[in-house]
Structure formats: C-alpha cells, structure tokens
Write an enzyme that holds these catalytic residues in place. Structure first.
Site, mmCIF file in Angstrom:
data_model
loop_
_atom_site.group_PDB
_atom_site.id
_atom_site.type_symbol
_atom_site.label_atom_id
_atom_site.label_comp_id
_atom_site.label_asym_id
_atom_site.label_seq_id
_atom_site.Cartn_x
_atom_site.Cartn_y
_atom_site.Cartn_z
ATOM 1 N N HIS A 360 0.803 -1.219 0.000
ATOM 2 C CA HIS A 360 0.000 0.000 0.000
ATOM 3 C C HIS A 360 0.838 1.271 0.000
ATOM 4 C CE1 HIS A 360 -3.378 -2.631 1.066
ATOM 5 N NE2 HIS A 360 -4.124 -1.662 0.579
ATOM 6 N N GLY A 361 1.989 1.249 0.605
ATOM 7 C CA GLY A 361 2.775 2.476 0.624
ATOM 8 C C GLY A 361 4.152 2.249 1.195
#
Lengths: 523, 404
Positions: A360-361
């Site tokens: 996700h990041g």
C-alpha cells in the site's frame, strides 16, 4: 489546505512534446469524476460503439490508444514505460508457451516477475529503503556516502497504478507458467489487458483468465448493461464526491495535527476516516466497474459491504476483494497457506499481511498497518478455534446480539487500524510543527484517543458526520438484507430514472468546495 | 402526427406506458437511463436559467445581496421623498471590513449623502470594473464612486489573467468581464451548464443547509449574512491577542510576498482602473481612488522601494484620469488593530472611517449634498484639461483593443 491526507495527484514535470503538453491541458487529472475525463470518455465511447461489431480488433485498438492517451496526458514518458514493460511481459508469456522445458519456463517466469518487481521497487520503494539505510548507518556512526533522498521529488515520478498493473502482470506470468491459461498471442489484446483505462489507475486487479476471454467476445450494445454501468458510475460518484470528500473535511485537519484536538474530536475523526476511506476506494471501484460495463467489459467487484463483517477474516473477503484474493492465490497459498501446522499458518498470515501493508505504501505506518491486520487475523483464528470447543460460547456468538457485538468489534478493530494507514507527509513551510512521519502521527492519535485530553473540538458541526454515518449504515443494511434489490426490481423505469438524476444532482451539489484526489491513486 | 400522438409515442418510447405493452428489461433499462439523464439535464438547465434571471445572488451572493440591499435603501429614500446623493464604495475585503459608511460622520438627513459599501472580497481592479458595470446596468446611478486600489495585487499576473471566478459571471456580465479575463466564453458555458456543481457552495448556503452540510473547512456565507445595512462587514472579536493575529499576519505576508515578487504593474489591472473611471466620467459620475491602511508588519512583504513605486503609480493614475487619490496606506494603526496586517478590526475600522470622512471624502461629499447631485458631478473635479484628455485617449484605446 490540501484535503487529501495522501500525496496529491501532482503530475510529473511536463514533457517536451507539444502533442502531449496539449493532451495534458485537455485531461489535467486522471480521475473519473472530473468533467474533462467524462468528456474524454464520452468521445471514446462514441468512437468505440460506432465501429461495426465485426471489426472487433479495431475496437480493441481504439481502447488501447485511448488508454495510452489517458496515461500519457498525465505523463507521456511514464506511459511509454508502462507500454514497454507490457510488451516485455507479452514476449515473456509467448516465450513460456513456446517451450516445454520446465527450467526455461521457470527462468522466464522468474525474469518476468523480477522485471516487474524491480520497476516497482525502483519507483516506489527506493527512496524509502535508501533513506532507512541512510538513517541506520548514520545511527551506527558509519558514513552512508550519500545524502537522504528527497521523497517529494521521487513521489512525482511514481507511475500511477504501478502496484496494480505490476500484480496483474505477475499473475499473468504465474498463470501461464502454471498452464492455467495459454499465453496471449494477440498483442493488442494483451496491451488492453494491462492498459484498459477503467482499471489502470487503481484497479480492480484483474486476472488474465477473466479479462482476455472477454476481449474475444464481440460486444453488442445492450441497454441493460448500459444501465448497470450508469448506475455504478453514479453510485461511485456519489460515494466519492458527496461522502468521501465530505468526510475528508472532518478528518484531515485532525489527522494532520492530532495533538491540537480533544479526545472526542479525535475519535470522531477516526469514524469519519473509516467512512471516508471506504467510500473513496469503493466509489472509485464502482466507477471503474461502471465504465468497463459501458464498454462491454465486466471487472471484478471489489467491495461487498465490508463494515458488516462479523470478523476480520470475513472483512478481508469483503474489502478490496481483488487484492485480497490475489494475495491469497499468489502469496499465501504458495507460502503453504493453512495446510501446515497452526504456527506455520500464523506465520504465513503475518508474512502475507505485512507484505500487503508494504504494497500500500512505502512507509513504516503501512507496514505496521499490515502487521496489525496480520495480528488480528491470527487472534481471530485462535479465538475461533477456542470458541469451537465451547458450544455455549459459540452459540451465544451466533445470536443476534452476539452477531451485532462481533460486527461492532470488527468495525472497531478495523477503524483502530485505519489510524496507522497514513503516509509520511512532505515538509510544509506554512506548518513547520507538522509531524511528518505517518507512524509518529498515528502514535499521537492513539495518545489523544486513549487519554482524556483537552483541546480544540471537531472543526465542523458534527451533525453532518452523524447523518452520513447513519446513511452509510442504512445503505449497508438495505443491500445486505436484499431490500434494495427487491425495491429496485419493482420500481417503474421513470422512477428509477428520477433516482439516477437525484443521485447525480446530489453528488454535484453535496461535494465540498474543494475535492481531494483518490486515496488509492498513490498505490 | 398530432401532438397527442407525439406524446403517446414519447411515453411509449420512454417506457412510461404503464398498462400498455409490458416493457422488457431492455426497454426498462433504456427508459431509466434516458429519463435520468433528461431529468438531470433539465435540473441543471432550469437552475442555470434561474440564476441568470430571478436569483443572481445564487451565483454571486456577496455582490448581489449587497446590490439588493442598496436597491431597497434607494427605493426607501425615494419613497420618503428624500434627495440623498448616493455614494458607492467599490473594492475588496479591506474596505468591506475596514470602511464603515455609518462612521464617516456625514449625517443621515434627507439631503446628506447616502454611502453604501458595494465591496466584495477578493476584488481586483477588473472585479471593481465588473461590479461598476453591474451597478450601472441595474439602473442605479450613484453620484460619486469611491474605487479602492489594492497596490500589492497590481503586479500579480495570475490575478490579472483570472480576476473573477467564471462561475460568478452572468450572461449579461460577459461583455464587461471578458476583456479582462483570459477565460473564454467556452469555460463560462461549461461552468453554467452544470450550475449544481459550479454553484454548490452558495446553493447549499442559501438552502440553509450549511450547518448540516458544511461546504468545506471554511464557510463564506457570513460575507453576505453578517453585513450591516450599509454593506459594511465588521469583525468584532470577543478577545484578540497576539496568538490570533501573528499567524494570520504570517500567512498574509507569505501570500503577498509571492505576489510582490514580480516587478512592474500588470497592464490588465491598470486598464481596468482606467476603464472604470472612464465609464464613471461618461455617465457624469464623480469618482475617486483610495487605498486602505497596512500595518508595519504587513509592509515588510514589499521588496525595498516597491511599495513607494506602486503608490506613485496609483497617484499618477489619479492625476492622469483627473480624479483625487486618497492614500491612507500609511495611516498608523497598531498590529493588534488588524486581523492580519491589512484588514482592520471593528473598533479600528470605526476610527479609520471617522478620520477618512473628516480628512478625505468629507469636503467632496458635502458638495454633493449642497447642489443637485446629478449635475454636481458632471464636468467638474480637480483634474486638469490635459490630464482629462490623456486619460480619455488611453482608456478609449483600451476599449478598442478589448472589442477586438
């Protein structure tokens, strides 16, 4: 003040090619709910359906060209990069199909996965890893030999949707290797599989087996399908503009500076954030699926009323379904799944969710969010086994009250985890006191939530928040109980049409004065 | 085909037949989609027509609520048989907050001047030009117009290109606004085609839903709901300390430092001021330019010498166009008397207005009250003949270019 907690959709530096500069002016943002995109899509739709049905390949080329232009309007250089990697994946697939030698096939698959992951790591994770290494060496008293990288400058060059199409390309390579599907022989069809504009930005992550077969079917204009597409498009726009952006007005100031607000305000901000993140991403997914329907394609449904899940395992079967099923099929099961011992299963769950968090990041906050969900899944697994051996407890949990309690507990746990789901911020000269590290901001949030702190109240009147939360809950219940479908089947067409008009008008009217980019845009 | 048959055919096509042929799923789908789009388009077009005709305050509430208030006051004066000369203040948020018509000390008798603040926050010279044109088009003809000039925006190229948000413009405004606007008619048509989106903030505020459905972190409906009968919008804080004004001053300084980084007055701003004055002169309305006070802290946003240069430009503009210039930018107020270094708080605004009335506008306004207001303004004023000719030549030149 930017409304988005996440990196805005700042485009990379402008290209030197006048053609693409003009394109960027016409299509400045790659978001589906903007008027420029809708005009662009209407033009594509008109050309697409004007082409006779027997010229199926021409229609596919139209979509490939449109998708490329959609990407190139944001960054021409990165559009060429995505196209080049897609071409390479196509060749790798053909190569795997061309030989029966298992070792060669395996080597080609590994090369394909390696290429895709290398590009992903270079663009998305190199700043994170190199900066962490830099800090580690400095802390150990060693000279790292390089300065910390400017994450803001790096973020500008991350191709949008890279995490999504990387996973699509990997699943294609693995499926061809496993002989689940045959390698695609038609280049335009394969290009369309990766570049198809509805799923290019933020998914849903499509599987080659599902999508490529659809490209072979001749498409026929079908009003029922158009209705489904329009309905999803409107619903997505309403979720994004009228709910998610509105909730951002509540939660963003508090998520930016939690220590300035009182305990009640921070708890309400967490509720607003839970609603926002669901409506933002599911709204985007609805729009993507709706646009695909208008072009005659069916994409995977990505959400299924996740906040009514009775446990975290069920939550992950209802939330971002295309990602969770991808992680299950291509990571959890290859790791051993739940076939081994209890400890091995827990280990596999933790590895899968941690990597899912990192996907996700590129920040510790996302990694810890994945770890937290892994722990919740492991805890639930242990508790489920424990409850199975105690029939009275199990029966109590199955009652209406017990089920309600489980739903509330799941929502509460998931909402607490959302606090971790925030990126590192870039320095803002106007707000020098801002906590830039996402994890440190999350810690500040938890400190405010679990201690009785005085401070500023919610920045806006909280009635709007309660109404929105009630509305989302009622919609969840109506859909889950089948009431919506029952009503929908019986509504006369003009009433249904009036409902569509009301939905569109409400989305336009209720959007706050400054919208935000999609949260999942950066992934 | 008779009209009745046409309606029947339409009803059948849209699937509204009810008891007729049972519509299949495709007919139902087509009917629902087409009806939905038709209704949404009708809602937007209907609203576009309403904001053009009956409810202009839904597209530009801050201006049109003031204009309506002014119309009410003028009609009230006429109804009572008063012959009060009308003075209108055009400008931005500085005079909107800082200049109180009630405190100018001009009296409220049947022949004393009626001063009204037709100000609008964020107004740059082209905005004042537009508002003057709107005022004249509404049938209200003032006797004196006070035009505020905001020196620090005169160098700003962005405000020169986009002086007024496109959504605020009505069809009738286009002729006055587009010569100063880099936006095309196309962008206005796009904004007007979907007023539910482009005007959502004022619409929600007018529906009294702003409490329940706040339009964003900062509400703006106070700009027209909290105004005094004379158009003044004062701010009287309950408590005001350095913790309140210091961060605001920092934000304002930062914003204006960026604007003032460019050198040279933008010709678009200069042209807009000249055209406003030329329009007033053509209608026989006397006019004056004025500037508002700035705090010592705010003035540090100017690069060395820039402020003097800009003020000298305003003074030259007044001389060339033959109108007086009331420069109050150096009038001394303490930092705490400003909201952010350039917007006066209520008490300071009262004192400023009293002095402004006494030292600047008192004598010319008193002259309005003594004679026939209409004729008092025509052909008079402090300007020299040469100056009048020079300004007139330049302004007409601008107008010719605008038409092209």
């Amino acid at each position: 003040m930017p409304l988005s907690l996440f990196a805005s959709a700042d485009a990379p530096p402008k290209t030197d090619w006048p053609y693409f500069q003009k394109l960027a002016e016409l299509l400045p943002e790659p978001f589906f709910h903007t008027s420029n995109f809708l005009l662009f899509f209407l033009a594509v739709l008109a050309v697409y359906w004007t082409i006779p049905r027997r010229w199926q390949m021409a229609r596919i080329w139209v979509l490939v060209v449109a998708s490329f232009h959609f990407y190139a309007a944001w960054s021409a250089e990165l559009a060429f990069l995505v196209t080049a990697t897609t071409l390479a994946d196509y060749l790798f697939g053909r190569l795997m199909d061309a030989t029966d030698r298992q070792k060669v096939r395996r080597a080609v698959m590994v090369t394909s996965i390696g290429m895709n992951l290398s590009i992903l790591c270079y663009f998305k994770y190199r700043g994170f890893f190199l900066n962490e290494l830099h800090d580690l060496l400095v802390a150990a008293g060693r000279d790292p030999g390089y300065a910390r990288l400017d994450m803001k400058a790096i973020a500008l060059f991350v191709p949008f949707g890279i995490s999504f199409y990387t996973f699509e390309a990997i699943s294609y390579a693995v499926d061809v290797y496993r002989r689940k599907i045959k390698a695609e022989t038609s280049l335009p069809r394969f290009l369309l599989f990766i570049l198809f504009l509805p799923h290019l930005v933020s998914g849903p992550i499509v599987r080659a087996g599902d999508f490529l077969t659809q490209t072979r079917r001749p498409k026929r204009w079908n009003w029922v399908r158009v209705q489904v597409g329009v309905q999803l498009l409107l619903m997505g726009a309403f979720k994004k503009m009228a709910i998610a952006d509105r909730m951002a007005v509540f939660c963003d100031p508090i998520f930016h500076e939690p220590d300035r607000y009182n305990t009640g305000a921070v708890w309400m901000a967490v509720l607003a954030y839970s609603i926002r993140i669901y409506c933002d991403f599911s709204g985007y997914s609805d729009m993507a699926v709706g646009l695909a329907h208008l072009l005659g394609y069916k994409l995977t449904n990505n959400f299924n009323m996740p906040y009514l899940s009775k446990n975290v395992g069920e939550f992950w079967r209802r939330w971002h379904i295309s990602l969770s099923s991808w992680l299950r099929d291509y990571l959890f099961i290859p790791l051993g799944g739940s076939r081994g011992s209890n400890l091995a299963t827990c280990r596999n769950l933790m590895i899968t969710m941690t990597l899912g968090g990192l996907w996700h990041g590129a920040a510790w906050s996302f990694v810890l969010w994945g770890v937290a969900h892994g722990l919740l899944l492991v805890t639930h697994r242990q508790f489920a086994a424990f409850a199975k051996t105690r029939p009275a407890l199990d029966a109590a949990l199955q009652t209406t009250v017990g089920t309600g309690f489980r739903i509330l507990l799941t929502f509460f746990s998931v909402s607490l985890c959302w606090v971790l789901f925030q990126p590192d911020l870039f320095p803002n000269p106007q707000k020098p006191d801002l906590i830039l590290n996402g994890f440190e901001r999350a810690l500040a949030m938890y400190k405010q939530m679990f201690g009785l702190h005085m401070g500023l109240p919610l920045p806006l009147h909280n009635r709007s928040l309660w109404y929105t939360a009630g509305f989302v809950l009622i919609c969840h219940l109506l859909v889950t109980r089948g009431a919506w479908q029952w009503v929908y089947d019986r509504l006369p067409a003009p009433v249904l049409g009036a409902g569509y008009a009301a939905c569109l008008c409400a989305a336009m009217l209720l959007a706050p004065d400054s919208g935000s980019s999609f949260i999942y845009f950066q992934f | 085909m008779t009209p009745a048959a046409a309606v029947r055919s339409l009803v059948r096509t849209a699937g509204w037949g009810g008891r007729g042929r049972r519509a299949g799923p495709r007919d139902r789908a087509r009917s629902a989609v087409l009806t939905g789009f038709a209704l949404a388009a009708a809602a937007n077009l209907g609203l576009a027509a309403v904001v053009e005709t009956r409810r202009p305050e839904w597209r530009d509430p801050e201006y049109f609520h003031r204009q309506k208030q002014l119309t009410r006051l003028v009609r009230g004066d006429r109804g009572q048989g008063h012959a009060r000369p009308l003075v209108v203040v055009l400008g931005g948020s500085r005079p909107q907050m800082g200049l109180s018509p009630d405190h100018l000390g001009l009296g409220g008798g049947p022949t004393d001047p009626r001063v009204f603040s037709l100000t609008q926050s964020g107004t740059v010279p082209a905005g004042a030009r537009l508002n003057a044109a709107r005022l004249f088009a509404s049938g209200i003809s003032p006797d004196f117009v006070l035009v505020e000039v905001l020196p620090p925006v005169l160098t700003d190229p962005d405000l020169a290109r986009h002086p007024v948000p496109t959504g605020r413009l009505g069809c009738a405004d286009l002729a006055a606004a587009l010569p100063y606007h880099s936006h095309s008619v196309g962008s206005w048509v796009v904004a007007r085609a979907a007023p539910l989106s482009s005007l959502r903030v004022p619409l929600v505020a007018h529906a009294r839903l702003a409490d329940v459905l706040p339009p964003g972190p900062a509400r703006s409906d106070f700009l027209w709901t909290d105004m005094r009968p004379t158009g003044w919008s004062p701010f009287y804080p309950a408590a005001w300390t350095a913790a309140d004004w210091v961060p605001r001053l920092a934000v304002a300084r930062e914003a204006y430092t960026r604007r003032l980084a460019r050198e040279g007055v933008r010709p678009e701003h200069d042209r807009a001021v000249r055209d406003t004055l030329a329009d007033c002169r053509a209608r026989g309305i006397r006019a004056a330019l004025f500037t508002m006070p700035e705090s010592a802290g705010f003035r540090t946003a100017y690069p060395p010498g820039r402020r003097e240069l800009l003020l000298a430009h305003v003074a030259a503009l007044g001389r060339e166009c033959g109108v007086p210039v009331f420069d109050t930018s150096a009038w001394v107020f303490r930092e705490i008397e400003f909201m952010d270094g350039h917007h006066l708080l209520g008490p300071a605004a009262e004192r400023f207005s009293a002095r402004f009335g006494r030292e600047c506008v008192g004598p010319p306004f008193a002259a309005l009250g003594r004679g026939s207001p209409r004729h008092a303004g025509r052909g008079r004023g402090p300007r020299s003949g040469a100056g009048r000719r020079r300004c007139s030549r330049r302004c007409s030149g601008w107008r010719r270019r605008s038409r092209r």
